[in-house]
Enzyme design. Sequence first.
Site, PDB file in Angstrom:
ATOM      1  N   HIS A   1       0.837  -1.200   0.000  1.00  0.00           N
ATOM      2  CA  HIS A   1       0.000   0.000   0.000  1.00  0.00           C
ATOM      3  C   HIS A   1       0.872   1.250   0.000  1.00  0.00           C
ATOM      4  CE1 HIS A   1      -2.932   2.951   1.729  1.00  0.00           C
ATOM      5  NE2 HIS A   1      -3.748   2.288   0.936  1.00  0.00           N
TER       6      HIS A   1
ATOM      7  N   SER B   1      -8.287 -14.624  -1.484  1.00  0.00           N
ATOM      8  CA  SER B   1      -8.747 -13.259  -1.692  1.00  0.00           C
ATOM      9  C   SER B   1     -10.186 -13.188  -2.183  1.00  0.00           C
ATOM     10  CB  SER B   1      -7.819 -12.575  -2.709  1.00  0.00           C
ATOM     11  OG  SER B   1      -8.270 -11.284  -3.021  1.00  0.00           O
TER      12      SER B   1
END
Length: 471
Positions: free
Chosen positions: A189, A391
């Site tokens: 991120h 995911s």
Amino acid sequence: MINVAMNLSEKVELLPEEFDPKEIVPPVALESSGVLKECTDKSREIVLGRNVHTMCYTINEPEADDDITGEREAYMASVLARYRKSLIERTKHHLGYPYNLDFDYGALSQLQHFSINNLGDPFIESNYGVHSRQFEVGVLDWFARLWELEKNEYWGYITNCGTEGNLHGILVGREVFPDGILYASRESHYSVFKAARMYRMEFVKVATLVSGEIDCADFERKLLLNKEKPAIVNVNIGTTVKGAVDDLDMVIETLEKSGFRDQFYIHCDGALFGLMMPFVKRAPKVTFKKPIDSVSVSGHKFVGCPMPCGVQITRLKNINVLSNNVEYLASRDATIMGSRNGHAPIFLWYTLNRKGYRGFQKEVQKCLRNAHYLKDHLLEAGISAMLNELSSTVVLERPKDEEFVRRWQLACEGNIAHVVVMPNVTIEKIDYFLAELVKSRLSWYGDGESKPPCIAGDVGEKNCRCFMHNT
């Protein structure tokens, strides 16, 4: 009052059509220090869009002697009503960002009249009495139990967002190892790279596999180049774009094999999947029984808190190197922010009590099931798509039309976009999206001249449905 509002309807400027302050445009030449540079095919410059000031809701000051407020109240009510209508419409087409919009907090409306501020250390009673630390510590205890850390061995707090959790975790690592080098995969991120800049830390970017997971072979090579300095490592429990989970056990093994025994600090960025993974069968565990030092998650993502917030947990022994006493609070400063939202812990506490472990497990199963449904139907329709095993983030080819991207609020990077399947993303919503995408692609590529991009480099050849890989 109704008549007044109706009379005002002509005075109120109509809400603008959907406004995006940043517009994505095709690649252009970038200028740096007077030198033009060529852009890669994947690059898209982000430019300022239409003038925000012509489209904002301006503040109209009341006259000094204005005692009649009915007209003004009606004006403000009409603006808010139309804003609410726009939120409802945009929520219907919300797919690209990991926010759980399936919540009902009506029971907490009674607390909105209070200014609740959690100043200082959550575990120290300060002079300020309008707080929610009793809820905050209850939430922290729940997460410490989830990640297997005893009450007398952990410290934490409710942050204002996932970024703050990363900033705090990395800051603690820097304080534990002042000369340490920060390592993170290139698909981490952006807040991790921000932390390196803010703290002026030496930073090493590690390569990733096609899945988005950290490449431990490259990690080992880079560790061996800096054996004289401790390692501060960011481990992704779900990357931003592909939802890839770094192999925590392999990261630890690589550190120890490279000679970094007891000379490393591991922060786990679990913004979205940090709370989902404990409920996925056969998923590797994120636990403080392993030599990790801090974990952060977002509260407004999978949990579904209506305001941005997060949870940061670290080992108690680490926090002492960061904290300072603040006399006027009768507490100590160990957080990033001073004032912290006291409402957020109450919302989190309310949700954890309503759902518990069993409720979250059901929601995780639903998200994974629906994500597989979306991925399978994209591939069946000839659209490139990938879904990592642990995911609920489905990666697909970037839609050609940027209006389509904005309509469905898709997060994009280069030639790929993604849909994050949250508890509020139903099969009906997925079918609605699929129908629009398939229909739109006929107009984009139906003439036979234009072709969808090849994204094999991003999703692997087996998941690519471009002209070269679909033969």
